[in-house]
Design a protein around this motif. Sequence first.
Motif, short mmCIF file in Angstrom:
data_model
loop_
_atom_site.label_atom_id
_atom_site.label_comp_id
_atom_site.label_asym_id
_atom_site.label_seq_id
_atom_site.Cartn_x
_atom_site.Cartn_y
_atom_site.Cartn_z
N PHE A 173 6.67 -6.48 -8.95
CA PHE A 173 5.34 -5.92 -9.14
C PHE A 173 4.52 -6.86 -10.01
N SER A 174 3.29 -7.12 -9.61
CA SER A 174 2.39 -7.95 -10.41
C SER A 174 1.29 -7.11 -11.03
N LYS A 175 0.45 -6.47 -10.17
CA LYS A 175 -0.63 -5.66 -10.73
C LYS A 175 -1.19 -4.70 -9.70
N LEU A 176 -1.83 -3.66 -10.22
CA LEU A 176 -2.58 -2.74 -9.38
C LEU A 176 -3.89 -3.40 -9.01
N ARG A 197 2.91 7.20 -13.06
CA ARG A 197 4.36 7.24 -12.85
C ARG A 197 4.76 6.26 -11.75
N ARG A 198 3.99 6.25 -10.67
CA ARG A 198 4.33 5.38 -9.54
C ARG A 198 4.27 3.90 -9.93
N THR A 204 0.85 -1.19 0.00
CA THR A 204 0.00 0.00 0.00
C THR A 204 0.88 1.24 0.00
N GLY A 205 0.51 2.21 -0.82
CA GLY A 205 1.26 3.46 -0.88
C GLY A 205 0.36 4.60 -1.29
N TYR A 206 0.95 5.80 -1.36
CA TYR A 206 0.22 6.95 -1.87
C TYR A 206 1.13 7.72 -2.82
N THR A 207 0.52 8.50 -3.72
CA THR A 207 1.28 9.24 -4.71
C THR A 207 0.42 10.36 -5.28
N ILE A 208 1.06 11.26 -5.98
CA ILE A 208 0.35 12.31 -6.69
C ILE A 208 0.16 11.92 -8.17
N ASP A 209 0.96 10.96 -8.64
CA ASP A 209 0.92 10.53 -10.05
C ASP A 209 0.90 9.00 -10.09
N ILE A 210 -0.29 8.43 -10.20
CA ILE A 210 -0.44 6.97 -10.12
C ILE A 210 0.25 6.25 -11.26
N THR A 251 7.04 -1.16 -11.38
CA THR A 251 7.34 -2.14 -12.43
C THR A 251 8.85 -2.25 -12.66
N LYS A 252 9.52 -1.11 -12.64
CA LYS A 252 10.97 -1.08 -12.85
C LYS A 252 11.76 -1.42 -11.59
N GLY A 253 11.07 -1.48 -10.46
CA GLY A 253 11.75 -1.80 -9.20
C GLY A 253 12.52 -0.65 -8.62
N ILE A 254 12.07 0.58 -8.87
CA ILE A 254 12.76 1.74 -8.31
C ILE A 254 11.88 2.46 -7.30
N ASN A 255 12.53 3.13 -6.34
CA ASN A 255 11.88 3.94 -5.31
C ASN A 255 11.02 3.15 -4.33
#
Length: 103
Positions: free
Chosen positions: A43-46, A24-25, A16-22, A30-34
């Motif tokens: 990462f599998s899916k939203l 991008r996040r 679970t997380g939060y963001t301003i740009d879904i 997917t890339k395994g960064i941040n």
Amino acid sequence: MYYTYIIRCRDNSLYTGYTIDIKRRLREHTKGINSKYTRSRGFSKLEIYFVCKSKSDAMKLEYKIKQKSRYQKLNIIENPEDFIQKLKQEEDFIVLEFDKKVD
């Protein structure tokens, strides 16, 4: 807009997380960064995301979801309307909308 989201990792765990740009996040996950968590588990899916009016609301919602058990998180994913109704009853908490996909 601010987003609070739940994603499923390749090991079937939930993040679970939060963001301003879904979008991008999700690319970052997917890339395994941040995120150490999704970098190690993949990462599998939203599963679902919620739209909030403020950063504060998105962070509060993230905290509330993170306090839940895995079973409760799966219930949120399956029955988001029930979860939002409970939030409204507990406090003056506004979730503008939710969805299970990103275009």
